[in-house]
Design a protein around this motif. Structure first.
Motif, short mmCIF file in Angstrom:
data_model
loop_
_atom_site.label_atom_id
_atom_site.label_comp_id
_atom_site.label_asym_id
_atom_site.label_seq_id
_atom_site.Cartn_x
_atom_site.Cartn_y
_atom_site.Cartn_z
N ARG A 45 17.54 27.29 -23.44
CA ARG A 45 17.73 26.19 -22.63
C ARG A 45 18.60 26.03 -21.86
O ARG A 45 18.48 25.75 -20.93
CB ARG A 45 19.07 24.55 -24.01
N GLY A 49 17.88 25.40 -17.77
CA GLY A 49 18.88 24.53 -17.15
C GLY A 49 19.43 25.77 -15.80
O GLY A 49 19.31 24.29 -15.16
N ALA A 144 21.35 19.83 -23.00
CA ALA A 144 20.70 19.40 -22.41
C ALA A 144 21.76 18.30 -22.11
O ALA A 144 21.84 17.36 -21.11
CB ALA A 144 19.58 18.84 -22.86
N THR A 148 23.71 16.93 -18.21
CA THR A 148 23.15 15.37 -17.98
C THR A 148 24.57 14.88 -17.78
O THR A 148 24.85 14.24 -16.37
CB THR A 148 23.20 14.60 -19.13
N LEU A 163 15.83 19.95 -22.53
CA LEU A 163 15.50 20.82 -22.38
C LEU A 163 15.12 20.87 -24.03
O LEU A 163 15.78 20.18 -24.63
CB LEU A 163 16.67 21.28 -22.38
N GLY A 177 12.01 22.45 -20.11
CA GLY A 177 11.82 21.19 -19.86
C GLY A 177 12.53 20.75 -18.22
O GLY A 177 11.32 20.51 -17.90
#
Length: 288
Positions: A45, A49, A144, A148, A163, A177
């Motif tokens: 993840r 990202g 995620a 964010t 993600l 993602g």
């Protein structure tokens, strides 16, 4: 196709849209670092990202973004770097750390492995300039959510970030993602439609199963006219380590330590970022 990233806009340019398919890259990173299943999901993840962040936070060509998450969980810290050319790399402090699946839904407990008592730090590395770092608090450890929150609080850009890494039989089946940012001038109707579409899309790994990345983007931007602005960008696990840098790292050891390495017949230097092992000879140690 191997791992890649698509960039575009929607709603007459008032939405910035990026999506990445990173299955192969996440699997390679897992193999290089011998990661547990949950650690694979966590680092996967963050790598995804980093690939997305490099395209929206880096303002210059040939620049890099490093994401660091420290949450107090058993995995320790996580690091991932993304470059504007699509290169990524990353590692975790405790690659073998793992937790049982969540009892609520049977999914990998990434939030528990990472923890939520810590922060997200984002460092921009531009050519010929000093690095700049900013940070925000962790909100869940699910990565995620935390990234964010960083975009909203630090960058002040409303964003939807999904993600995901799905493993099957201990291997990465799907990873990817989606990042959609609301730009100045977006209407309330656009925001409402985006929220509706994201809710209908569901988890990004489920959306990607059986569908191409462009199809997932089209569903996320349904009714808002997605326009791809560039050719897909390949994403590759690419480290900047080298034998020369490995030898150079030995200069930080004392003369006595150098002598011990020579008497032992050499020294192995392992790159944290990619796991590459360099066998340094006694002669190279003496010359370091």
């Amino acid at each position: 196709m191997s791992s890649y990233l698509i960039k575009g806009t929607a709603a007459e340019g008032t939405l910035r849209v990026l999506a990445a398919h990173t299955t192969e890259t996440v699997q390679e990173s897992s193999d290089r670092h011998n990661l547990s299943n949950t650690a694979t999901a966590a680092l996967g993840r963050l790598l995804t990202g980093a690939a997305l962040f490099a395209q929206v936070i880096s303002k210059h060509e040939k620049s890099r973004v490093t994401l660091r998450i420290q949450g107090g969980g058993p995995i320790g810290y996580l690091l991932a770097e993304g470059s504007t050319d699509g290169s990524v790399r990353g590692y975790v402090a405790n690659p073998h750390a793992d937790l049982p699946p969540r009892t609520t839904d049977g999914k990998l407990d990434v939030g528990g492995l990472v923890g939520n008592d810590g922060d997200v730090a984002v460092m921009r590395l531009l050519e010929n300039t000093d690095p700049y770092t900013s940070s925000t608090a962790l909100v869940s450890g699910e990565i995620a959510d935390d990234l964010t929150y960083y975009l909203v609080k630090s960058e002040q850009v409303p964003s939807a970030l999904l993600l995901g890494v799905y493993l099957e039989g201990g291997k990465v089946h799907t990873a990817g993602g989606l990042l959609i940012q609301v730009m100045p001038g977006a209407s309330e109707a656009t925001i409402e439609q985006l929220e509706k579409n994201i809710k209908a899309l569901g988890p990004v790994t489920e959306a990607l199963r059986g569908r191409s990345l462009i199809e997932v983007i089209q569903q996320a931007t349904e009714g808002m006219g997605f326009e791809q602005i560039e050719e897909p960008l390949p994403i590759n696990l690419n480290c900047r380590c080298s034998r020369e840098k490995a030898i150079d790292s030995l200069k930080y050891f004392s003369r006595a330590e150098h002598e011990e390495m020579v008497q032992a017949g050499g020294q192995e230097v392992v790159c944290d970022w990619c796991g590459t092992r360099y066998q340094i000879t006694p002669q190279e140690i003496q010359e370091a």
